[in-house]
Design a protein around this motif. Structure first.
Motif, PDB file in Angstrom:
ATOM      1  N   CYS A   1      76.580 108.945 163.659  1.00 50.60           N
ATOM      2  CA  CYS A   1      75.456 108.516 164.314  1.00 50.60           C
ATOM      3  C   CYS A   1      75.457 110.101 165.076  1.00 50.60           C
ATOM      4  O   CYS A   1      74.321 110.495 165.117  1.00 50.60           O
ATOM      5  N   SER A   2      76.380 110.669 165.447  1.00 54.63           N
ATOM      6  CA  SER A   2      76.323 112.081 165.965  1.00 54.63           C
ATOM      7  C   SER A   2      75.758 113.151 164.811  1.00 54.63           C
ATOM      8  O   SER A   2      74.759 113.922 165.265  1.00 54.63           O
TER       9      SER A   2
ATOM     10  N   PHE B   1      67.157 102.990 162.620  1.00 57.51           N
ATOM     11  CA  PHE B   1      68.262 103.783 162.599  1.00 57.51           C
ATOM     12  C   PHE B   1      68.710 103.753 163.752  1.00 57.51           C
ATOM     13  O   PHE B   1      70.211 103.960 164.356  1.00 57.51           O
ATOM     14  N   GLY B   2      67.874 103.856 164.846  1.00 56.49           N
ATOM     15  CA  GLY B   2      68.227 104.170 166.261  1.00 56.49           C
ATOM     16  C   GLY B   2      68.838 102.747 166.791  1.00 56.49           C
ATOM     17  O   GLY B   2      69.759 102.835 167.560  1.00 56.49           O
ATOM     18  N   PHE B   3      68.435 101.426 166.246  1.00 56.00           N
ATOM     19  CA  PHE B   3      68.997 100.144 166.641  1.00 56.00           C
ATOM     20  C   PHE B   3      70.495 100.335 166.111  1.00 56.00           C
ATOM     21  O   PHE B   3      71.406  99.882 166.849  1.00 56.00           O
TER      22      PHE B   3
ATOM     23  N   PHE C   1      84.350 106.338 162.713  1.00 56.92           N
ATOM     24  CA  PHE C   1      83.539 106.903 161.722  1.00 56.92           C
ATOM     25  C   PHE C   1      82.077 106.533 161.889  1.00 56.92           C
ATOM     26  O   PHE C   1      81.192 107.621 161.662  1.00 56.92           O
ATOM     27  N   SER C   2      81.934 105.448 162.414  1.00 55.58           N
ATOM     28  CA  SER C   2      80.252 104.888 163.007  1.00 55.58           C
ATOM     29  C   SER C   2      79.690 106.132 163.990  1.00 55.58           C
ATOM     30  O   SER C   2      78.826 106.458 163.770  1.00 55.58           O
ATOM     31  N   LEU C   3      80.505 106.445 164.977  1.00 56.34           N
ATOM     32  CA  LEU C   3      80.463 107.195 166.061  1.00 56.34           C
ATOM     33  C   LEU C   3      80.130 108.597 165.509  1.00 56.34           C
ATOM     34  O   LEU C   3      79.024 109.341 165.819  1.00 56.34           O
ATOM     35  N   LEU C   4      80.790 109.118 164.686  1.00 55.41           N
ATOM     36  CA  LEU C   4      80.894 110.512 163.849  1.00 55.41           C
ATOM     37  C   LEU C   4      79.363 110.577 163.224  1.00 55.41           C
ATOM     38  O   LEU C   4      78.648 111.543 163.264  1.00 55.41           O
TER      39      LEU C   4
END
Length: 457
Positions: free
Chosen positions: A371-372, A100-102, A366-369
């Protein structure tokens, strides 16, 4: 213990010689610089179309700042627990799983920072035309990115000085603009006191949609988490830097929108993107556009500097953990992750020349949201699953503040899925590609030797 991945280092990366050189003031300046870009200078025109109320507009920006602060409290808890550079890559690996971190690191290291760098640089080029008529915007954009990258390659000490000076200059210019607006500007018939009609505005769909775009203007409140390993006493200084930086920006944002509304007729702002230039014309007359253009240009230099600093730290930390990416963990004699900086510079330059950064920004939102959202959710997960873990800082207002942030972020993701389904789907594909690449890297790596100390040149 949370799944950390084979041999993930528990301690922050250190600079050559074992010392950390980033003070709380520099870390705060990174937060301020990363947050204050062009968003606050362009958003108001679209908000006043449907919310023609001074009180409701300022409340909208105040709510956005409060939501950002809710995120700050959660990120501060994780950063104090796991003081290692790279932001979500580190936090999601600790709270959930290294894969998930990667996934988060893959998005950030490839396009998550390069695209905003390119956008800010192109904005620098466009606003630069008002200061240097006839100058080609692309040349100005490429020039500022390369100039800032050279500063970053010179090492953390020079980067710190440049960042602090450029950010202080940015804030001073904005404050001077605010003072001029209130002292010199002609007051407009707008009220910032609440009225009976404001309840309908606040409860309306335009207010909720406006909050989505206000939150984009507040993005960057987590900037200091990408350089935790370079900070002195991060357990204390990270929460301070995130909190001070976000509060400073919150005050500036509310004050800027108040000045725009105080000096400029609402009908002249409605539907316009260049609200700062329009307001500048009402405040300073014919030269207002050039004054505002110069102010924004100088401010964008500090924004680009912040992103060119923190972005490569994600790739650097991934290189410390993953042998296939080890080259990006190498540091020069002055402590700069040179290959990671050059990689981000190359991607940003490519986006500038191909004008692809606008499309990339659309599909990574969307990806950044996503992950946040899961980073803040990780605070709740660890509180429940591992209550005895040392927490040098505990999120203020828990569990209310994480819940507020999660609810607003879910709404923003829902908005993107319904309004921009194709772009959101492409963002999901980017994340899936990160998982596939992680699986390939893991197959090539002996589980017993997954960690490598960053090499030095």
């Amino acid at each position: 213990m949370a799944a950390l991945g084979a041999g993930s280092p528990a301690w922050p990366s250190r600079l050559p010689g074992g010392g950390s050189t980033v003070s709380v003031m520099v870390a705060t300046s990174i937060v301020v610089a990363d947050m204050v870009g062009v968003g606050v200078f362009t958003s108001l025109g679209f908000q006043v179309k449907d919310i023609p109320s001074g009180f409701s507009i300022l409340l909208l920006w105040l709510v956005g700042g409060i939501v950002a602060l809710c995120g700050v409290f959660s990120y501060s808890e994780l950063g104090a627990m796991f003081p290692r550079s790279s932001g979500e890559y580190n936090f999601l690996s600790r709270a959930f799983h290294p894969a998930f971190g990667f996934l988060a690191g893959w998005v950030s290291a490839t396009v998550g920072f390069a695209a905003p760098v390119a956008l800010a640089a192109m904005a620098f080029g466009e606003y630069g035309k008002s200061v240097l008529p006839g100058a080609p915007p692309l040349a100005l954009a490429v020039g500022v990115v390369w100039l800032v990258s050279i500063v970053q390659l010179s090492g953390v000490r020079h980067s710190s000085t440049f960042q602090l000076i450029s950010t202080v200059l940015k804030v001073v210019l904005i404050v001077a603009f605010l003072i001029a607006g209130f002292v010199v500007g002609t007051p407009q018939p707008v009220s910032f006191a609440p009225s009976a009609s404001d309840f309908a505005h606040v409860a309306s769909a335009p207010f909720a949609i406006g909050l989505v775009f206000v939150m984009y203007s507040f993005s960057g409140w987590n900037a200091a988490t990408y350089i935790i390993g370079e900070m002195s006493t991060p357990q204390q200084n990270l929460p301070r830097a995130l909190l001070m930086g976000t509060l400073i920006v919150l005050v500036l944002y509310v004050a800027l929108n108040a000045v725009f509304l105080h000096t400029t007729p609402i009908d002249k702002l409605s539907g316009q993107i260049d609200v700062a230039r329009i307001a500048g014309g009402y405040i300073f007359g014919d030269i207002g556009g050039r004054i505002v253009g110069a102010m924004i240009c100088i401010g964008l230099v500090s924004s680009i500097s912040a992103m060119m600093w923190i972005g490569p730290r994600v790739m650097m930390t991934m290189g410390e953990d993953i042998p296939a990416l080890r080259i990006f963990a190498r540091k020069s004699s002055n402590g700069a992750p040179a290959y990671a900086i050059l990689f981000q510079l190359a991607v940003a330059s490519l986006m500038l020349f191909t004008r692809s950064f606008e499309a990339v920004l659309d599909f990574i939102q969307f990806s950044l949201l996503f992950c946040s959202f899961f980073t803040v959710l990780g605070v709740i997960k660890l509180r429940i699953a591992q209550p005895d873990l040392p927490r040098p800082y505990r999120a203020w207002g828990y569990p209310v503040t994480p819940a507020v942030f999660l609810l607003v972020t879910v709404f923003m993701m829902y908005y993107l899925l319904t309004e921009r389904p194709l772009q959101s789907f492409l963002g999901i594909l980017i994340m899936i590609s990160g998982l596939l690449i992680y699986a390939v890297f893991r197959k090539r790596t002996d589980p017993g030797s997954a960690t490598a100390s960053p090499a030095r040149e």
